[in-house]
Design an enzyme around this catalytic site. Structure first.
Site, PDB file in Angstrom:
ATOM      1  CG  ASP A 269      -7.354   3.674   2.675  1.00  0.00           C
ATOM      2  OD1 ASP A 269      -8.287   3.366   1.901  1.00  0.00           O
ATOM      3  OD2 ASP A 269      -7.264   4.796   3.206  1.00  0.00           O
TER       4      ASP A 269
ATOM      5  CE  LYS B  83      -1.859   1.838   3.631  1.00  0.00           C
ATOM      6  NZ  LYS B  83      -2.628   2.089   4.864  1.00  0.00           N
TER       7      LYS B  83
END
Length: 217
Positions: A138, A120
């Site tokens: 997320d 991420k």
């Protein structure tokens, strides 16, 4: 949500916010990288408060490395998990200095090899700094994608892969930011603000809720 609806979904978000970007404060690729590392399980507001004090003192790999773990902790101790984050940031600074001439690499594998940098974080840097069409998923994006029917998946990676397939190409570069901001401020976790949402007419959740209300009336 079908592809025509996805096109309308992102066109609507773009009309509201033509130039979305991260809410983390940064002035260089390195500053963004460190801010994203610090942002794990922390708010952007909290990270900005810390980096607003840190960066005027040290905002390069060399300068932060010179602070050392204990020195860095003094600036980030208000952030969750600051002990482990301080260690990772110092290790990352050392690796950038030794392996990348102090520069943030524009390569996924090299980024993910840095301590404290996962998929991420790498995606955020690749997208925001290097303008690569990647998707950093997320908790906000995971929730919103499943709730609205935009891209359903049981895992973060499944949602990322689905979004990469179904987001229309013209929106891909900014899609990450639109989705995070919409999830953070409108499609919130406990009580989504459907009355403020500009895409309720395309949303599975809103349609299901409306149907339940009409059936119970």
């Amino acid at each position: 949500m079908n592809q025509r609806q996805r096109q309308e979904f992102f066109a609507t978000l773009r009309a509201q916010n033509p130039a979305p970007t991260t809410e983390l404060n940064y002035t260089s690729p390195f500053e963004l990288l460190i801010a994203v590392i610090l942002s794990a399980q922390a708010t952007d507001v909290g990270v900005n408060k810390a980096t607003d004090k840190l960066y005027p003192v040290a905002n390069t790999p060399e300068a932060i490395y010179q602070l050392g773990v204990d020195g860095l902790k003094q600036y980030i101790k208000t952030i969750g998990l600051f002990n482990s984050k301080a260690e990772n940031v110092i290790k990352t600074c050392r690796q950038l200095i030794e392996q990348h001439n102090g520069e943030v690499p524009a390569d996924r594998a090299a980024l993910e090899a840095l301590p404290g940098v996962g998929r991420k974080t790498a995606n955020v840097v690749l997208n925001t700094v290097f303008k690569q069409p990647v998707m950093a998923v997320d908790t906000h994006i995971f929730r919103l994608s499943n709730r609205t029917g935009l891209a359903k998946g049981k895992t973060v990676r499944a949602v990322e892969d689905k979004l990469m397939k179904v987001v229309p190409a013209e929106f891909m570069l900014d899609a990450h930011h639109w989705l995070i901001l919409h999830g953070r401020y409108v499609c919130t976790a406990r009580k989504p603000k459907c009355e403020e949402c500009c895409v309720t007419h395309l949303c599975d959740y809103f349609r299901d809720q409306t149907r339940r209300i009409s059936h119970s009336a």
